[in-house]
Design a protein around this motif. Structure first.
Motif, mmCIF file in Angstrom:
data_model
loop_
_atom_site.group_PDB
_atom_site.id
_atom_site.type_symbol
_atom_site.label_atom_id
_atom_site.label_comp_id
_atom_site.label_asym_id
_atom_site.label_seq_id
_atom_site.Cartn_x
_atom_site.Cartn_y
_atom_site.Cartn_z
ATOM 1 N N PRO A 134 0.764 -1.229 0.000
ATOM 2 C CA PRO A 134 0.000 0.000 0.000
ATOM 3 C C PRO A 134 0.812 1.306 0.000
ATOM 4 O O PRO A 134 0.248 2.369 -0.194
ATOM 5 C CB PRO A 134 -0.841 -0.089 1.267
ATOM 6 N N ALA A 135 2.113 1.263 0.227
ATOM 7 C CA ALA A 135 2.901 2.511 0.160
ATOM 8 C C ALA A 135 2.791 3.090 -1.249
ATOM 9 O O ALA A 135 2.756 2.357 -2.237
ATOM 10 C CB ALA A 135 4.359 2.239 0.499
ATOM 11 N N THR A 136 2.722 4.411 -1.327
ATOM 12 C CA THR A 136 2.662 5.084 -2.623
ATOM 13 C C THR A 136 3.872 5.967 -2.866
ATOM 14 O O THR A 136 4.093 6.410 -3.985
ATOM 15 C CB THR A 136 1.380 5.945 -2.739
ATOM 16 N N GLU A 137 4.646 6.234 -1.825
ATOM 17 C CA GLU A 137 5.825 7.096 -1.941
ATOM 18 C C GLU A 137 7.092 6.256 -1.788
ATOM 19 O O GLU A 137 7.124 5.315 -0.993
ATOM 20 C CB GLU A 137 5.808 8.174 -0.855
ATOM 21 N N PRO A 138 8.161 6.600 -2.519
ATOM 22 C CA PRO A 138 9.425 5.857 -2.383
ATOM 23 C C PRO A 138 10.057 6.116 -1.024
ATOM 24 O O PRO A 138 9.698 7.064 -0.320
ATOM 25 C CB PRO A 138 10.287 6.423 -3.515
ATOM 26 N N LEU A 139 11.026 5.274 -0.683
ATOM 27 C CA LEU A 139 11.792 5.503 0.547
ATOM 28 C C LEU A 139 12.570 6.798 0.406
ATOM 29 O O LEU A 139 13.063 7.134 -0.676
ATOM 30 C CB LEU A 139 12.752 4.338 0.798
ATOM 31 N N GLU A 140 12.697 7.515 1.485
ATOM 32 C CA GLU A 140 13.389 8.811 1.492
ATOM 33 C C GLU A 140 14.885 8.603 1.293
ATOM 34 O O GLU A 140 15.531 7.904 2.076
ATOM 35 C CB GLU A 140 13.137 9.493 2.834
ATOM 36 N N PRO A 141 15.474 9.205 0.235
ATOM 37 C CA PRO A 141 16.926 9.078 0.052
ATOM 38 C C PRO A 141 17.674 9.861 1.133
ATOM 39 O O PRO A 141 17.215 10.909 1.587
ATOM 40 C CB PRO A 141 17.181 9.675 -1.333
ATOM 41 N N LEU A 142 18.805 9.321 1.532
ATOM 42 C CA LEU A 142 19.650 9.972 2.530
ATOM 43 C C LEU A 142 21.035 10.169 1.921
ATOM 44 O O LEU A 142 21.561 9.262 1.274
ATOM 45 C CB LEU A 142 19.752 9.110 3.790
ATOM 46 N N PRO A 143 21.640 11.334 2.128
ATOM 47 C CA PRO A 143 22.970 11.574 1.551
ATOM 48 C C PRO A 143 24.054 10.824 2.320
ATOM 49 O O PRO A 143 24.147 10.929 3.547
ATOM 50 C CB PRO A 143 23.139 13.089 1.683
ATOM 51 N N VAL A 144 24.826 10.028 1.575
ATOM 52 C CA VAL A 144 25.956 9.297 2.165
ATOM 53 C C VAL A 144 27.142 9.377 1.223
ATOM 54 O O VAL A 144 26.999 9.702 0.039
ATOM 55 C CB VAL A 144 25.617 7.806 2.452
ATOM 56 N N GLN A 145 28.310 9.069 1.755
ATOM 57 C CA GLN A 145 29.519 9.032 0.940
ATOM 58 C C GLN A 145 30.496 8.040 1.548
ATOM 59 O O GLN A 145 30.363 7.654 2.710
ATOM 60 C CB GLN A 145 30.152 10.419 0.842
ATOM 61 N N VAL A 146 31.448 7.641 0.739
ATOM 62 C CA VAL A 146 32.504 6.749 1.229
ATOM 63 C C VAL A 146 33.632 7.631 1.743
ATOM 64 O O VAL A 146 34.066 8.567 1.067
ATOM 65 C CB VAL A 146 33.002 5.814 0.107
ATOM 66 N N ASP A 147 34.078 7.344 2.954
ATOM 67 C CA ASP A 147 35.204 8.054 3.563
ATOM 68 C C ASP A 147 36.171 6.993 4.055
ATOM 69 O O ASP A 147 35.980 6.396 5.122
ATOM 70 C CB ASP A 147 34.702 8.929 4.717
ATOM 71 N N GLY A 148 37.207 6.730 3.235
ATOM 72 C CA GLY A 148 38.148 5.658 3.561
ATOM 73 C C GLY A 148 37.444 4.311 3.436
ATOM 74 O O GLY A 148 36.940 3.954 2.379
ATOM 75 N N ASP A 149 37.343 3.584 4.554
ATOM 76 C CA ASP A 149 36.674 2.289 4.571
ATOM 77 C C ASP A 149 35.261 2.365 5.126
ATOM 78 O O ASP A 149 34.622 1.338 5.339
ATOM 79 C CB ASP A 149 37.484 1.308 5.435
ATOM 80 N N SER A 150 34.793 3.578 5.366
ATOM 81 C CA SER A 150 33.480 3.751 6.031
ATOM 82 C C SER A 150 32.457 4.403 5.100
ATOM 83 O O SER A 150 32.804 5.168 4.212
ATOM 84 C CB SER A 150 33.629 4.629 7.270
#
Length: 155
Positions: A134-150
């Motif tokens: 029943p969801a009509t909206e996509p999951l909210e994107p969150l800003p992430v990035q790779v920093d070294g191994d994390s």
């Protein structure tokens, strides 16, 4: 004087107010109506998930090595909120809120999709787009990035 027997017909007794006779049809109709009403009340008529709080910029969410290439993981940020991290190609990451946009239940990773165990919504693993309601909206994107191994929350 002739004796005539008095004809006395008993009056019907009043039906008690606390006793109601229901036919099977009436019972089935009433039960069905109540069941549908309860189901609609439980699911709500629209997408009513709480607003998504993004992780704090710089917060480490996962080690890149813990996120399978071509798949993802569901983790918790420092506040305990579910976050989905995916690695579509080696070294490329994306993230989404791990809360279903229908009613805010935490999604799980299953069979290459993100599934909501509460009401059955399904989302695309790499884009967060709705595959099944029943969801009509996509999951909210969150800003992430790779920093070294994390994998860290981006500003």
């Amino acid at each position: 004087m002739t004796d005539h027997p008095k004809t006395h017909l008993p009056r019907p007794l009043p039906r008690p107010l606390s006793r109601t006779v229901l036919t099977r049809r009436a019972l089935a109709t009433t039960g069905g109506t109540l069941g549908v009403g309860a189901a609609l009340a439980a699911c709500g008529g629209d997408d009513a998930a709480a607003p998504v709080a993004a992780p704090a910029p710089g917060e480490t969410l996962a080690q890149l090595s813990d996120v399978p290439v071509g798949s993802g993981v569901v983790v918790q940020d420092a506040d305990g909120s579910a976050v989905v991290i995916v690695q579509p190609e080696a070294g490329q990451v994306a993230a989404f809120s791990g809360l279903c946009t229908h009613q805010g239940c935490a999604v799980t990773l299953r069979n290459g999709e993100l599934d909501c165990p509460c009401h059955g919504s399904r989302f695309d693993l790499t884009t967060g787009q709705v595959l099944k309601g029943p969801a009509t909206e996509p999951l909210e994107p969150l800003p992430v990035q790779v920093d070294g191994d994390s994998v860290v929350a981006a500003p």
